[in-house]
Write a protein that holds these residues in place. Structure first.
Motif, PDB file in Angstrom:
ATOM      1  N   GLN A  56      -1.149   2.404  -1.034  1.00 53.35           N
ATOM      2  CA  GLN A  56      -0.987   1.977  -2.429  1.00 53.35           C
ATOM      3  C   GLN A  56      -0.174   3.001  -3.205  1.00 53.35           C
ATOM      4  OE1 GLN A  56      -0.908  -0.674  -4.874  1.00 53.35           O
ATOM      5  NE2 GLN A  56      -2.917  -1.104  -4.052  1.00 53.35           N
ATOM      6  N   LEU A  67      -1.723  -5.940  -4.977  1.00 53.40           N
ATOM      7  CA  LEU A  67      -3.068  -6.400  -5.277  1.00 53.40           C
ATOM      8  C   LEU A  67      -3.726  -7.104  -4.096  1.00 53.40           C
ATOM      9  CD1 LEU A  67      -2.578  -7.877  -8.849  1.00 53.40           C
ATOM     10  CD2 LEU A  67      -3.603  -5.720  -8.230  1.00 53.40           C
ATOM     11  N   SER A  68      -2.998  -7.223  -2.985  1.00 53.28           N
ATOM     12  CA  SER A  68      -3.549  -8.030  -1.895  1.00 53.28           C
ATOM     13  C   SER A  68      -4.201  -7.194  -0.812  1.00 53.28           C
ATOM     14  CB  SER A  68      -2.437  -8.877  -1.272  1.00 53.28           C
ATOM     15  OG  SER A  68      -1.489  -8.034  -0.647  1.00 53.28           O
ATOM     16  N   ILE A 122       3.486  -7.741  -8.737  1.00 55.72           N
ATOM     17  CA  ILE A 122       2.136  -7.992  -9.200  1.00 55.72           C
ATOM     18  C   ILE A 122       1.765  -9.456  -9.019  1.00 55.72           C
ATOM     19  CG2 ILE A 122       2.905  -8.293 -11.591  1.00 55.72           C
ATOM     20  CD1 ILE A 122       0.242  -7.177 -12.479  1.00 55.72           C
ATOM     21  N   THR A 125       1.684 -10.388  -5.039  1.00 61.80           N
ATOM     22  CA  THR A 125       0.476  -9.938  -4.343  1.00 61.80           C
ATOM     23  C   THR A 125      -0.767 -10.609  -4.906  1.00 61.80           C
ATOM     24  OG1 THR A 125       0.409  -7.974  -5.762  1.00 61.80           O
ATOM     25  CG2 THR A 125       1.439  -7.758  -3.595  1.00 61.80           C
ATOM     26  N   LEU A 126      -0.698 -11.087  -6.139  1.00 57.15           N
ATOM     27  CA  LEU A 126      -1.804 -11.888  -6.658  1.00 57.15           C
ATOM     28  C   LEU A 126      -1.894 -13.186  -5.866  1.00 57.15           C
ATOM     29  CD1 LEU A 126      -3.885 -11.771  -8.893  1.00 57.15           C
ATOM     30  CD2 LEU A 126      -2.316 -12.972 -10.377  1.00 57.15           C
ATOM     31  N   GLU A 249      -9.074  -3.844  -3.501  1.00 59.32           N
ATOM     32  CA  GLU A 249      -7.827  -3.338  -4.096  1.00 59.32           C
ATOM     33  C   GLU A 249      -8.091  -2.627  -5.417  1.00 59.32           C
ATOM     34  OE1 GLU A 249      -7.729  -6.609  -2.824  1.00 59.32           O
ATOM     35  OE2 GLU A 249      -8.982  -7.292  -4.472  1.00 59.32           O
ATOM     36  N   PHE A 250      -9.115  -3.079  -6.151  1.00 58.93           N
ATOM     37  CA  PHE A 250      -9.388  -2.420  -7.425  1.00 58.93           C
ATOM     38  C   PHE A 250      -9.930  -1.017  -7.235  1.00 58.93           C
ATOM     39  CE2 PHE A 250      -8.017  -5.304 -10.417  1.00 58.93           C
ATOM     40  CZ  PHE A 250      -8.298  -6.578 -10.015  1.00 58.93           C
TER      41      PHE A 250
END
Lengths: 328, 331, 333
Positions: A56, A67-68, A122, A125-126, A249-250
């Motif tokens: 990341q 984000l994936s 963004i 990957t969402l 991911e978060f």
């Protein structure tokens, strides 16, 4: 150059200071926090995030975001797990090749969508976050891979090793971090990533093959997610289509941001990310020790992220100020 | 002329058989979420029962187990006009309104495997795996027998508001307080692992660090017991700390075989599905009365009684799994 | 060919591109793509299941997402202005928890509502402060505040549900002109915001800030004030949406609206809003909300596996973003 280095140094110092202060505060209240056993606990909470955070970091430095990662982790873990279950005669080491390979492939798709269609990472990957998670369910027929099918040698990697009894998984995480450091600082491509992120417009003029570098960055992120995937199976002993990697991911982004990587690209350090991951691990281990109810833990994580941001900003301001002083 | 007669007879026969044939009963079971092996077992019971009873059956579940994730599914089933909705609720009260609409549409609403605590009026009956009042007592006995009825114990539960676990924990506390057999055992802590492996592991490690004399851990949740067992296994302290609780044989098999866990308990999720399907069909066709106190027969399970609050227990006692019998089960 | 043509091609750098025909301007835009996808979605869904094509059912299903859709409308404006806010769902939860806790402690409902709204405004203000005054990137700030607000909701409500009084429940069952109230609120909000964004100077300035904030500021546009207004607005709207959800569910938990932020961003993106700011419309988000409801309801009532639903959503987003980008690059001068 000197001014730049002092900025970087200061950023990591900030996080290191936070860790030290936090540890001191907790140890005063609960001396068990500062024991070798507890260090093991903390370290064992971090390896998956550490591995993925390196990927990341590279993506963020290149001025994108991924984000994936959680879904890539889940899908590669699931396919590898199913291979263990349905083809038990295959040597378990092959699982690493499979997991990393699949992860890399998924990351490559992310990269391709971003470069070929010039789409914002963004959003891409969402989309792939959902897509890959859906595929995980489909591929596994919504069934989890049970504990008995994960090779015990693989599980043992998270338990111990001949070196002071420190589990292999921790060495692996540090090895990935070291590799990333070497890659970022001692290879031409690695440094190109930083250059690309800090000035995407000037990059092609400097001879940087933007498309290839971007593809590479996403592929690495995917490969590391895949590695984290098989290590999930090692650490927890099972793979579940809904839970494995969900929300991962978060955690990774939080650790990376705390570690001082800038969302605007071009800036980031491996040491900072490692410290960020370590801080998150300390917090995760300290909260149950202190008896803080699960209900308050979310608020604390949020506060930690915001505080880290504030520190980062003030450090950066000081850094800029010091640059001005050097010039004057 | 002949052709017309044949056609006429054919038409008449079709209409007659059409009138005689009834729409098969349609049932749906809404699980907590997909990819959950526990609900796959319950589903197995439903599938087999409906096959033998001749009902139409489908299993659906949301992707995540959030409180409101099942609402669109319930609405969809109402729209599809099913006769029976069986559900393992993700929330004790978020579903009240939508379940009321279902019942207003004439659908039989059953909660299977867990109930709407405090909101029972919004469902017709509940099928529980076992008499929940005895779970707490039996689990305390289980851990007591493993530690010689003396020493410190702790509870590692799921989420702080999980109604099932909380009911059992109340039972555990009462048993510890009132039964002199356990007078020498002290409950030092109740912690919550949120049914996540990472959190459950962290909580287990914290227990071991905070209470060095801990002798036993009761984890009445499949994720919790697996996490606790793993910690004990990797630390090699199976002799000092006894882990038990409610777990799935498939997940605990390794731990039992290598001695990390001596024994744990559960029930048969499959039987819940089997019973629920038979009960639903009976109520819908009028052969079973959904009243407190009445009884009915279910093949393979014998006579079942409907208890207070329209709650039905699939089996009377918990099943204990040990190294001897764990291979007999395949869930 | 003729003299004028050669002049045009010779002065390529100076001449403006020939004006686009009117039909081109009206039809070739991201909202058309959303509309096309919506129509396609309806057709496919009705093929998948005979139970789908029932207006009252579709409206009922929409009310389940109506709260998110209303906030998504305001979020569109925030994104057009060049920022993003990932905290509204957590805002909904915290405001709702505070509201519910207040009225459960005996505070009269109007004051409890005021408390909820005030909380929403405060949360918006905190976001605004960190983004505007401290100049921190809004994506990270709002990831931080989303965790914080959700956590605070957990602290207040614990893991329990807080009930709301009987008469407050069921806002989604009340019909106005045959439409459930949340749907009506959504439509009205869309009309109002659409007018503001497209027809007022304030709206025009939002686009300009999003396209190039520095240039806008040099042109005298007070970007900081405008952004402040937007953050406060989304805070207040989120709080309202939270209380609407409380009415629909009959009780409030800390996990109210969990994951909603992704749905809101999804609606904005599917509607053709450009993530980096400067482009997007309320109409697009309006259509996208319906699209999302149609697609997920269609799949749910056909008893399709969640696996397939997730995959379809993922593909849909990627397709939509490719199409949006394509359209924007073609219509850019």
């Amino acid at each position: 150059m000197n001014g730049l280095r002092s900025i970087l140094l200061r950023r990591e110092t900030g996080i290191a200071v936070m860790i030290v202060l936090f540890t001191l505060a907790v140890t005063l209240y609960k001396p068990q926090f500062f024991t070798a056993n507890n260090l093991r606990v903390i370290l064992l909470l971090t390896p998956l995030v550490m591995i993925a955070a390196m990927g990341q970091m590279l993506v963020l430095v290149a001025r994108h975001v991924d984000l994936s990662m959680g879904s890539m982790l889940g899908l590669s873990a699931m396919i590898t797990g199913m291979m263990f279950r349905d083809m038990p005669e295959v040597p378990w080491g092959l699982g690493f090749v499979v997991a990393i390979g699949i992860g890399a492939f998924l990351g490559l798709i992310n990269g391709a969508l971003v470069t070929l269609f010039r789409l914002p990472a963004i959003i891409v990957t969402l989309g792939t976050l959902n897509l890959y998670r859906g595929l995980t369910f489909i591929v596994s027929n919504a069934r989890q891979v049970d504990r008995q099918f994960i090779p015990s040698d693989l599980k043992a990697m998270s338990q111990s090793s001949p070196i002071f009894g420190i589990p292999w998984i921790i060495f692996m995480a540090f090895a990935v971090a070291l590799l990333t450091y070497w890659f970022a600082t001692h290879t031409r491509v690695g440094r190109q990533i930083f250059a690309l992120g800090s000035n995407p417009v000037a990059a092609p003029l400097r001879g940087i093959k933007v498309t290839l570098v971007t593809l590479l960055v996403f592929t690495i992120a995917g490969a590391l997610s895949g590695l984290a995937g098989i290590m999930y199976a090692s650490r927890w002993g099972f793979v579940n289509p809904s839970n494995t990697g969900f929300g991962f991911e978060f955690q990774v982004i939080a650790a990376v941001v705390i570690g001082g990587v800038s969302i605007n690209g071009g800036v980031g350090s491996v040491l900072g990310v490692m410290l960020g991951v370590l801080l998150m691990g300390c917090v995760a281990a300290a909260l149950p020790l202190l008896g803080i109810p699960g209900t308050a833990q979310g608020a604390i994580y949020g506060a930690v992220i915001l505080i880290a941001l504030l520190i980062d900003r003030s450090v950066r301001q000081q850094g800029i100020a010091s640059l001005k002083r050097v010039r004057a | 002329m002949l052709k017309k007669t044949i056609a006429g007879i054919a038409l008449g026969l079709t209409m007659a058989t059409g009138a005689l044939a009834q729409d098969p009963l349609s049932m749906v079971y809404i699980g907590k979420n997909t990819g959950n092996p526990y609900f796959d077992s319950i589903n197995g019971g439903f599938v087999d029962a409906c096959k033998s009873l001749g009902c139409e059956y489908e299993f659906v579940a949301p992707a995540t187990a959030e409180a409101t994730s099942q609402i669109p599914f319930i609405e969809a089933q109402i729209q599809r006009g099913v006769d029976v909705i069986a559900i393992a609720p993700n929330s004790p009260d978020a579903l009240n309104q939508v379940l009321d609409s279902a019942r207003a549409a004439g659908i039989l609403v059953l909660t299977v495997n867990g109930d709407l605590t405090g909101n029972e009026s919004h469902r017709d009956a509940t099928i529980l795996p076992v008499n929940f009042d005895i779970v707490g007592r039996d689990q305390v006995e289980m851990v007591g027998s493993l530690i010689g009825y003396e020493g410190e114990i702790a509870i590692l539960s799921a989420t702080t508001e999980a109604p099932d676990q909380n009911k059992w924990i109340v039972g555990m506390n009462e048993t510890l307080k009132n039964d002199p057999k356990y007078a020498k055992m002290t409950l030092v802590a109740t912690v919550y692992g949120d049914d996540q492996p990472e959190k459950s592991t962290a909580e287990m490690e914290a227990l071991l660090a905070n209470f060095p004399n801990l002798k036993g851990v009761i984890a009445p949740t499949t994720v919790g017991i697996a996490a606790a067992a793993q910690v004990v296994q990797s630390r090699g302290i199976a002799d000092q700390v006894k882990v038990t609780g409610l777990g799935l044989p498939s997940e605990m098999r390794d731990f039992v075989k290598d001695g990390t866990v001596t024994a744990f308990q559960l029930w048969s999720p499959y039987n819940e599905g089997w019973l629920a399907a038979h009960f639903a069909k009976g109520v819908k066709e009028g052969t079973i009365k959904n009243e407190v106190g009445s009884t009915f027969e279910v093949p393979n399970l014998g006579t079942i009684t409907i208890n207070e609050n329209n709650s039905i227990n699939t089996q009377a006692e918990l099943t204990t799994f040990t190294a001897e019998n764990i291979d007999d089960f395949n869930f | 060919m003729s003299a004028t043509d050669t002049t045009t091609t010779a002065e390529v750098g100076r001449e403006a591109a020939p004006p686009r025909p009117l039909w081109h301007v009206i039809l070739v835009r991201p909202e058309t793509m959303t509309l096309v996808l919506l129509v396609l979605g309806v057709i496919v869904a009705s093929q998948l299941s005979p139970y789908f094509l029932d207006v009252s059912y579709i409206l009922r299903s929409f009310t389940l997402s109506a709260e998110f859709a209303i906030v998504a409308l305001v979020l569109t404006m925030v994104i057009i202005a060049g920022e993003i806010d990932l905290s509204p769902a957590a805002n909904m939860a915290l405001s709702a928890c505070l509201f519910a806790w207040a009225q459960a402690s005996g505070v009269p409902i109007p004051i409890a509502v005021a408390i909820g709204l005030g909380a929403g405004l405060l949360m918006g203000a905190l976001n605004a402060f960190m983004v505007i005054a401290l100049q921190l990137p809004s994506i990270i700030v709002t990831i931080g505040t989303l965790t914080l607000y959700r956590g605070l909701a957990q602290v207040i409500a614990g893991d329990k549900s807080i009930r709301v009084p009987e008469w407050f429940i069921g806002i989604d069952r009340v019909l106005v002109f045959g439409l459930p109230v949340p749907v009506v609120i959504f439509i009205v909000t869309a009309i109002v915001l659409g007018f503001v964004l497209a027809g007022t100077i304030f709206g025009r300035q939002i686009y300009q800030i999003g396209t190039n904030e520095i240039a806008a500021r040099h042109a005298g546009i007070r970007s900081r004030q405008i952004k402040l207004v937007l953050f406060l607005l989304i805070g207040a709207v989120a709080a309202t949406a939270g209380m609407m959800t409380a009415s629909r569910l009959g009780s409030v938990r800390y996990d109210l609206g969990l994951g909603g932020e992704l749905q809101m961003v999804l609606m904005a993106m599917l509607g053709g809003t450009y993530i980096f700011g400067g482009r997007g419309t309320i109409l697009g988000t309006f259509l996208a909300a319906w699209l999302l409801v149609v697609v997920s309801t269609g799949m749910t009532v056909a008893n399709l596996l969640p696996a397939i639903q997730l995959t379809v959503l993922g593909v849909l987003l990627i397709v939509a973003i490719i199409a949006t980008n394509f359209i924007y690059s073609r219509t850019q001068r």
